[in-house]
Structure formats: structure tokens, C-alpha cells
Design an enzyme around this catalytic site. Structure first.
Site, PDB file in Angstrom:
ATOM      1  N   HIS A 185       0.806  -1.241  -0.039  1.00  0.00           N
ATOM      2  CA  HIS A 185       0.065  -0.071  -0.114  1.00  0.00           C
ATOM      3  C   HIS A 185       0.753   1.078   0.039  1.00  0.00           C
ATOM      4  CE1 HIS A 185      -4.453   1.005   1.002  1.00  0.00           C
ATOM      5  NE2 HIS A 185      -3.945   1.802  -0.026  1.00  0.00           N
TER       6      HIS A 185
ATOM      7  N   ASP B 216      -9.666  -0.242   4.054  1.00  0.00           N
ATOM      8  CA  ASP B 216      -8.196  -0.928   4.583  1.00  0.00           C
ATOM      9  C   ASP B 216      -8.734  -1.337   6.223  1.00  0.00           C
ATOM     10  OD1 ASP B 216      -5.928  -1.332   5.338  1.00  0.00           O
ATOM     11  OD2 ASP B 216      -5.018   0.358   4.155  1.00  0.00           O
TER      12      ASP B 216
ATOM     13  N   HIS C 268      -6.400  -0.887   8.093  1.00  0.00           N
ATOM     14  CA  HIS C 268      -5.506   0.136   8.958  1.00  0.00           C
ATOM     15  C   HIS C 268      -5.782   1.698   8.415  1.00  0.00           C
ATOM     16  CE1 HIS C 268      -3.505  -3.803   8.533  1.00  0.00           C
ATOM     17  NE2 HIS C 268      -3.186  -3.763   9.988  1.00  0.00           N
TER      18      HIS C 268
ATOM     19  N   ASP D 138      -3.135   3.572   8.230  1.00  0.00           N
ATOM     20  CA  ASP D 138      -1.759   4.081   7.447  1.00  0.00           C
ATOM     21  C   ASP D 138      -1.485   5.542   7.537  1.00  0.00           C
ATOM     22  OD1 ASP D 138      -1.935   1.521   6.731  1.00  0.00           O
ATOM     23  OD2 ASP D 138      -2.560   1.752   4.731  1.00  0.00           O
TER      24      ASP D 138
ATOM     25  N   HIS E 238       4.463   0.984   4.263  1.00  0.00           N
ATOM     26  CA  HIS E 238       2.902   0.765   3.817  1.00  0.00           C
ATOM     27  C   HIS E 238       2.228   1.298   4.701  1.00  0.00           C
ATOM     28  CE1 HIS E 238       2.534  -3.659   5.532  1.00  0.00           C
ATOM     29  NE2 HIS E 238       3.036  -2.765   6.485  1.00  0.00           N
TER      30      HIS E 238
ATOM     31  N   ASP F   4      -7.252  -2.245  -0.096  1.00  0.00           N
ATOM     32  CA  ASP F   4      -6.413  -2.877   0.589  1.00  0.00           C
ATOM     33  C   ASP F   4      -7.089  -4.003   0.945  1.00  0.00           C
ATOM     34  OD1 ASP F   4      -4.767  -4.472   2.441  1.00  0.00           O
ATOM     35  OD2 ASP F   4      -3.873  -2.482   2.932  1.00  0.00           O
TER      36      ASP F   4
ATOM     37  N   ASP G 218      -6.532  -6.400   3.039  1.00  0.00           N
ATOM     38  CA  ASP G 218      -6.998  -6.523   4.391  1.00  0.00           C
ATOM     39  C   ASP G 218      -8.039  -5.958   4.789  1.00  0.00           C
ATOM     40  OD1 ASP G 218      -5.795  -4.155   5.257  1.00  0.00           O
ATOM     41  OD2 ASP G 218      -4.075  -4.597   5.521  1.00  0.00           O
TER      42      ASP G 218
ATOM     43  N   GLU H 125      -1.769  -5.233  -1.385  1.00  0.00           N
ATOM     44  CA  GLU H 125      -1.386  -5.936  -0.159  1.00  0.00           C
ATOM     45  C   GLU H 125      -2.027  -7.331  -0.488  1.00  0.00           C
ATOM     46  OE1 GLU H 125       0.579  -5.282   2.196  1.00  0.00           O
ATOM     47  OE2 GLU H 125       0.425  -2.906   1.992  1.00  0.00           O
TER      48      GLU H 125
END
Length: 305
Positions: free
Chosen positions: A98, A125, A127, A129, A142, A228, A230, A273
Site C-alpha cells: 500500500h 483498509d 489500517h 496508514d 506501507h 487494500d 486486508d 496487499e
């Protein structure tokens, strides 16, 4: 007019904390991303993979791992994305980790300013980030792209667009967040990001979440989705390097993508990712392509406008 899509591979895990995302572009191709999109009447060109430095797998220096290599990869991504947008195409970045979103979204922001369009970024996502070199627990870039895009990071990444910051915090809506580092949590709060975390989704549902995230889109809005993998619950998407339980279910993710498709405003996309080394028989890549298909209009029934 047939929508012209270009696939741009960026086979690197240079910004990640685990090896394997460099194989993501090929896994998406194995999952038939091109023919599946073409089955919907879309024109799809695969521009192959960008070239960049290999992963030296070194410890962080001054709070950043592999900064020089991440900068080089992002410059390549920026130039390829910008060229596609200037040619009137819809670019799909096949990552890769990412950190590549710095180059991708910097190019989108530059293009939007050149053509006088507003920009809306949906960041799907687990996260936020939004780390920096001073608050990151790992130094992995990332975990920093949103902060870089908002003007907080190394000069070479922060200035990759034609102005600093590339985007303002109110340009970006984060969806599905459920893992935020302690220092990062304070910084996200100070910067006033719009974050629809999993608690918000649990309490309000995906439909209301997406209605809020898509509110105010108009004909003069360029919608960029940074997906992403995840973002998804690990039960359905095990092929990622940073598994975080409690993500959106298959149906929640499909509704998210379908509501984006309903706007008719999607103009660029990151898919990042995906880590085939951690996947099971390409299950996560197949699911990612299934969701991308929904982003481009796949639905169970023919919907009335």
C-alpha cells in the site's frame, strides 16, 4: 462509449513488513481480472508490470525502511497512472503493497487539478496508514501513505504531486478500519480524518456507512478507490500480510462495491496487499477479482436507475 481500462502492475513488497505482495499482480491475472472485466463489455489493456528496485530487506533508517526504493517505485507508479489518466483511461494499479498509493493518488490529485475536478478517495483498509517516522512502531512505509498524501512524511513522497499536500484530509474517507497504532490514533484525531471504523459499520450497517462516504458526489467528482485486500475479514481473505480479525463479511464487501458502482463515478483504482505466499489456492485473489467485478457493475439483477 466503452470504458477504457488499463491494468498497471507494480510487483513489489518494498514498503511492507512481510514478503510476498510482489506476487500480487500475477495472482490477480491468474484470477482472470482482464477477461472477467471484458465480459462486462469493458475495454481492458494490460500494460504489464512496472520495473523498480528489488527488496533489500534491511532494517529502518531514521524511522523509514527502504525509503530510497519506495520513492523509486512510487515515481514509476505516479508516471504510469498519470499517463493513463491523461489518455482518458481508467487505471487499475495492481499492487504490490500500500505504500504505492502515494504515487497513485498523487497522480490522481495532479490530474484532477489539471482538469478542474474535485477528488474523493475511498480508503478501504483494516489500517489507517497514518503513521510518520516519529510514531511508527516498524518503519514500514506501507503504514504511512495517507500521512504522506496529507503532507506529513519525507519530502520526496510528500511533494510527488504538483502541490503539498497532494490531498487534504477531507478528501479521504476511510472504511473498515480496525487496527490503529497508539501514536497514529492521536494523529488521526488531530488531523480530523473521516474514519468509518468497524464499530461504526457494526452500529450503523454498511449501507448507511457508504451513503455517508458517497454523499455529495457529482458529475465533477473523480472517485478513486484504494482497496487494500486486508479490508476484508481474514476468514474470507487469508492471503494478506497483516491479518486483522473482524473485517467486513462477503456480503458487506459486495454491498460496499455495488454502492460505489451505482454512483457511476469510479475513475481510478488501487488493489494492493494481496500476498499469494500466504493465500490458499488463490482464494483471496479470486475474491478480490469478484469484488472488482462488482465495482464495475456486476449485480444479481438488472437494477433500475
Amino acid at each position: 462509449m466503452t470504458q477504457r481500462i488499463v491494468l498497471i502492475g507494480a510487483p513489489t513488497d518494498i514498503g511492507a513488513g512481510a514478503r510476498g505482495a510482489s506476487m500480487g499482480p500475477e495472482a490477480l491475472r491468474v484470477a482472470d481480472i482482464k477477461p472477467i472485466l471484458e465480459s462486462h463489455g469493458l475495454s481492458v489493456e494490460d500494460h504489464g508490470n512496472l520495473a523498480g528496485p528489488t527488496n533489500p530487506w534491511l532494517p529502518p533508517v531514521a524511522g523509514y525502511r527502504h525509503l530510497a526504493e519506495v520513492i523509486e517505485w512510487n515515481r514509476a507508479v505516479h508516471d504510469a497512472m498519470l499517463a493513463a489518466l491523461q489518455a482518458g483511461q481508467l487505471p487499475i494499479l495492481l499492487g504490490g503493497d500500500h505504500s504505492l498509493a502515494v504515487g497513485s493518488i498523487s497522480a490522481v490529485a495532479r490530474h484532477c487539478r489539471a482538469v478542474g475536478k474535485k477528488l474523493r478517495v475511498l480508503w478501504l483498509d483494516a489500517h489507517a496508514d497514518f503513521n510518520t517516522s516519529t510514531i511508527t512502531p516498524s518503519g514500514n512505509l506501507h503504514g504511512m501513505p495517507v500521512a504522506c498524501l496529507c503532507g506529513h512524511g519525507p519530502a520526496e513522497l510528500v511533494s510527488m504531486s504538483d502541490q503539498v499536500p497532494a490531498i487534504e484530509p477531507w478528501n479521504i474517507y476511510q472504511i473498515g478500519i480496525r487496527s490503529v497504532d497508539q501514536g497514529e490514533k492521536r494523529f488521526v484525531h488531530e488531523m480530523g480524518l473521516d474514519v468509518f471504523d468497524m464499530r461504526f459499520i457494526d452500529e450503523n450497517g454498511m449501507r448507511h456507512t457508504m451513503e455517508q462516504a458517497l454523499l455529495g458526489l457529482d458529475d465533477n467528482t473523480h472517485l478513486h478507490v484504494s482497496f487494500d485486500v486486508d479490508f476484508l475479514d481474514p476468514e474470507i481473505a487469508p492471503g494478506v500480510g497483516t491479518l486483522v480479525p473482524g473485517g467486513p463479511t462477503y456480503r458487506e464487501a459486495q454491498l460496499c462495491m455495488e454502492m460505489i458502482a451505482d454512483t457511476g463515478r469510479l475513475a481510478s483504482l488501487d488493489v494492493v496487499e494481496l500476498n499469494p505466499a500466504l493465500d490458499v489456492r488463490n482464494k483471496t485473489a479470486d475474491l478480490a477479482v469478484d469484488l472488482i467485478e462488482s465495482l464495475f457493475g456486476k449485480s444479481t439483477l438488472m437494477r433500475r436507475s
